[in-house]
Design a protein around this motif. Structure first.
Motif, PDB file in Angstrom:
ATOM      1  N   TYR A  70      -9.074 -14.295   0.331  1.00 33.87           N
ATOM      2  CA  TYR A  70      -8.164 -13.616  -0.670  1.00 33.87           C
ATOM      3  C   TYR A  70      -6.143 -13.487  -0.387  1.00 33.87           C
ATOM      4  O   TYR A  70      -6.290 -13.464  -1.594  1.00 33.87           O
ATOM      5  CB  TYR A  70      -9.227 -12.749  -0.466  1.00 33.87           C
ATOM      6  CG  TYR A  70     -10.662 -12.438  -1.330  1.00 33.87           C
ATOM      7  CD1 TYR A  70     -11.147 -13.516  -1.596  1.00 33.87           C
ATOM      8  CD2 TYR A  70     -11.178 -11.490  -0.429  1.00 33.87           C
ATOM      9  CE1 TYR A  70     -12.551 -13.469  -2.063  1.00 33.87           C
ATOM     10  CE2 TYR A  70     -12.268 -11.673  -0.623  1.00 33.87           C
ATOM     11  CZ  TYR A  70     -12.679 -12.825  -1.170  1.00 33.87           C
ATOM     12  OH  TYR A  70     -14.338 -12.824  -1.625  1.00 33.87           O
ATOM     13  N   GLU A  71      -6.063 -13.237   0.305  1.00 33.92           N
ATOM     14  CA  GLU A  71      -4.163 -13.365   0.607  1.00 33.92           C
ATOM     15  C   GLU A  71      -3.695 -14.325   0.033  1.00 33.92           C
ATOM     16  O   GLU A  71      -2.503 -14.377  -0.526  1.00 33.92           O
ATOM     17  CB  GLU A  71      -4.316 -12.585   1.395  1.00 33.92           C
ATOM     18  CG  GLU A  71      -4.961 -10.691   1.162  1.00 33.92           C
ATOM     19  CD  GLU A  71      -4.268  -9.561   2.874  1.00 33.92           C
ATOM     20  OE1 GLU A  71      -4.615 -10.299   4.177  1.00 33.92           O
ATOM     21  OE2 GLU A  71      -4.513  -8.796   2.605  1.00 33.92           O
ATOM     22  N   ALA A  72      -4.167 -15.432   1.232  1.00 32.71           N
ATOM     23  CA  ALA A  72      -3.737 -16.787   1.027  1.00 32.71           C
ATOM     24  C   ALA A  72      -4.122 -16.825  -0.190  1.00 32.71           C
ATOM     25  O   ALA A  72      -3.122 -17.558  -1.104  1.00 32.71           O
ATOM     26  CB  ALA A  72      -4.958 -17.435   2.292  1.00 32.71           C
ATOM     27  N   LEU A  73      -4.947 -16.662  -1.419  1.00 36.46           N
ATOM     28  CA  LEU A  73      -4.627 -17.215  -2.305  1.00 36.46           C
ATOM     29  C   LEU A  73      -4.204 -16.402  -3.160  1.00 36.46           C
ATOM     30  O   LEU A  73      -3.428 -16.815  -4.566  1.00 36.46           O
ATOM     31  CB  LEU A  73      -6.608 -17.179  -3.220  1.00 36.46           C
ATOM     32  CG  LEU A  73      -7.349 -18.297  -2.286  1.00 36.46           C
ATOM     33  CD1 LEU A  73      -8.416 -17.890  -2.520  1.00 36.46           C
ATOM     34  CD2 LEU A  73      -6.723 -20.016  -2.847  1.00 36.46           C
ATOM     35  N   GLY A  74      -3.234 -15.126  -3.375  1.00 31.61           N
ATOM     36  CA  GLY A  74      -2.677 -14.657  -3.352  1.00 31.61           C
ATOM     37  C   GLY A  74      -2.810 -13.237  -3.974  1.00 31.61           C
ATOM     38  O   GLY A  74      -2.349 -12.441  -5.262  1.00 31.61           O
ATOM     39  N   PHE A  75      -3.860 -12.856  -3.638  1.00 30.45           N
ATOM     40  CA  PHE A  75      -4.462 -11.008  -4.089  1.00 30.45           C
ATOM     41  C   PHE A  75      -4.113 -10.435  -3.634  1.00 30.45           C
ATOM     42  O   PHE A  75      -3.592 -10.398  -1.753  1.00 30.45           O
ATOM     43  CB  PHE A  75      -6.291 -11.978  -4.224  1.00 30.45           C
ATOM     44  CG  PHE A  75      -6.853 -12.182  -4.314  1.00 30.45           C
ATOM     45  CD1 PHE A  75      -7.907 -11.227  -5.343  1.00 30.45           C
ATOM     46  CD2 PHE A  75      -7.197 -13.803  -4.569  1.00 30.45           C
ATOM     47  CE1 PHE A  75      -8.417 -11.942  -6.750  1.00 30.45           C
ATOM     48  CE2 PHE A  75      -8.291 -13.881  -5.019  1.00 30.45           C
ATOM     49  CZ  PHE A  75      -8.991 -13.644  -6.631  1.00 30.45           C
ATOM     50  N   VAL A  76      -4.081  -9.016  -3.967  1.00 31.60           N
ATOM     51  CA  VAL A  76      -2.889  -8.911  -3.445  1.00 31.60           C
ATOM     52  C   VAL A  76      -3.787  -6.950  -3.985  1.00 31.60           C
ATOM     53  O   VAL A  76      -4.776  -6.490  -4.717  1.00 31.60           O
ATOM     54  CB  VAL A  76      -1.619  -8.038  -4.515  1.00 31.60           C
ATOM     55  CG1 VAL A  76      -0.823  -6.420  -3.083  1.00 31.60           C
ATOM     56  CG2 VAL A  76      -0.206  -8.871  -3.757  1.00 31.60           C
ATOM     57  N   ARG A  77      -3.691  -5.850  -2.271  1.00 28.57           N
ATOM     58  CA  ARG A  77      -4.132  -5.016  -2.370  1.00 28.57           C
ATOM     59  C   ARG A  77      -3.784  -3.874  -3.147  1.00 28.57           C
ATOM     60  O   ARG A  77      -1.876  -3.698  -3.004  1.00 28.57           O
ATOM     61  CB  ARG A  77      -4.595  -4.282  -1.262  1.00 28.57           C
ATOM     62  CG  ARG A  77      -5.494  -2.967  -0.721  1.00 28.57           C
ATOM     63  CD  ARG A  77      -5.658  -2.798   0.446  1.00 28.57           C
ATOM     64  NE  ARG A  77      -6.157  -1.230   0.633  1.00 28.57           N
ATOM     65  CZ  ARG A  77      -7.342  -0.879   1.300  1.00 28.57           C
ATOM     66  NH1 ARG A  77      -7.847  -2.766   1.751  1.00 28.57           N
ATOM     67  NH2 ARG A  77      -7.584   0.432   1.467  1.00 28.57           N
ATOM     68  N   ASP A  78      -4.542  -3.326  -4.517  1.00 29.16           N
ATOM     69  CA  ASP A  78      -3.367  -2.409  -4.996  1.00 29.16           C
ATOM     70  C   ASP A  78      -4.050  -1.059  -5.105  1.00 29.16           C
ATOM     71  O   ASP A  78      -3.928  -0.074  -5.988  1.00 29.16           O
ATOM     72  CB  ASP A  78      -3.401  -2.815  -6.137  1.00 29.16           C
ATOM     73  CG  ASP A  78      -4.772  -2.678  -7.570  1.00 29.16           C
ATOM     74  OD1 ASP A  78      -5.462  -3.042  -6.451  1.00 29.16           O
ATOM     75  OD2 ASP A  78      -4.911  -3.563  -8.612  1.00 29.16           O
ATOM     76  N   ALA A  79      -5.202  -0.472  -4.448  1.00 31.17           N
ATOM     77  CA  ALA A  79      -5.580   0.406  -4.399  1.00 31.17           C
ATOM     78  C   ALA A  79      -7.364   0.269  -2.902  1.00 31.17           C
ATOM     79  O   ALA A  79      -7.376  -0.080  -3.135  1.00 31.17           O
ATOM     80  CB  ALA A  79      -6.865   0.274  -5.701  1.00 31.17           C
ATOM     81  N   ASP A  80      -6.960   2.356  -2.320  1.00 26.71           N
ATOM     82  CA  ASP A  80      -8.082   2.200  -1.853  1.00 26.71           C
ATOM     83  C   ASP A  80      -9.630   2.500  -2.750  1.00 26.71           C
ATOM     84  O   ASP A  80      -8.733   3.461  -3.579  1.00 26.71           O
ATOM     85  CB  ASP A  80      -7.472   3.429  -1.045  1.00 26.71           C
ATOM     86  CG  ASP A  80      -6.306   2.931   0.586  1.00 26.71           C
ATOM     87  OD1 ASP A  80      -6.746   1.306   0.391  1.00 26.71           O
ATOM     88  OD2 ASP A  80      -5.842   4.031   0.189  1.00 26.71           O
ATOM     89  N   LEU A  81     -10.769   2.348  -2.220  1.00 26.76           N
ATOM     90  CA  LEU A  81     -11.970   2.729  -2.573  1.00 26.76           C
ATOM     91  C   LEU A  81     -12.239   3.236  -1.689  1.00 26.76           C
ATOM     92  O   LEU A  81     -12.051   3.946  -0.812  1.00 26.76           O
ATOM     93  CB  LEU A  81     -12.312   1.918  -2.845  1.00 26.76           C
ATOM     94  CG  LEU A  81     -12.012   0.597  -4.395  1.00 26.76           C
ATOM     95  CD1 LEU A  81     -12.933  -0.905  -4.154  1.00 26.76           C
ATOM     96  CD2 LEU A  81     -11.514   0.829  -5.279  1.00 26.76           C
TER      97      LEU A  81
END
Length: 162
Positions: A134-145
């Motif tokens: 996911y990170e290699a595809l450009g997804f960025v963590r934006d919130a803790d759940l």
């Protein structure tokens, strides 16, 4: 070669079996594992509110994912305008061969076609290979759940270009 196609009713048992197999490695991580895996093993039920894509290799189902389009019911931590990726699963024997990336690419196409401004998903650090993809595809963590059955999760987002 991996082929991604829409889910068909005849895929139910195989999709559910792949989902179950994909999560077995986490049996010691989740509290109340028996009820957790029971829910995972009903992945095909997501077809009632999402578009499920299936990955085939040599005529065999090797993975699946659900795409929840904008405006469709989803967890409250995802904006209604976003598309959401749910339950990306790949048969453990077929990992590393591109099925996961092809399934995500299929979801991104569906999201763009639906006019979503972004695609969200939630995942956990214990799912290390998926998280790297996911990170290699450009997804960025934006919130803790909040943790799910004792396992930490985060929300990830990929803005889509118009």
């Amino acid at each position: 070669m991996i082929r991604v196609r829409p889910y068909a009713d005849g895929d139910r048992e195989l999709v559910n079996a792949v989902a179950r197999a994909a999560f077995l490695q986490y049996s010691r991580d989740y509290a109340d594992w028996p009820s957790f895996i029971e829910g995972i093993a009903r992945m095909a039920d997501l077809a009632a509110g999402a578009d499920i894509l299936v990955a085939e290799q040599a005529g065999e189902i090797v993975g699946a994912v659900a795409h929840v389009g904008p405006g469709r019911p989803r967890a409250a931590f995802f904006p209604m305008a976003w598309s959401v990726i749910r339950m990306l699963v790949v048969d453990p024997r077929r990992r590393g061969q591109g099925a996961g990336r092809e399934l995500v690419a299929g979801c991104l196409r569906l999201a763009r076609d639906a006019g979503a401004p972004a695609v969200g998903l939630h995942t956990s650090p214990i799912m290390a290979s998926a998280l790297r993809m996911y990170e290699a595809l450009g997804f960025v963590r934006d919130a803790d759940l909040p943790p799910i059955r004792g396992v930490p999760y985060g929300r990830y987002v990929l803005p889509l270009k118009p």
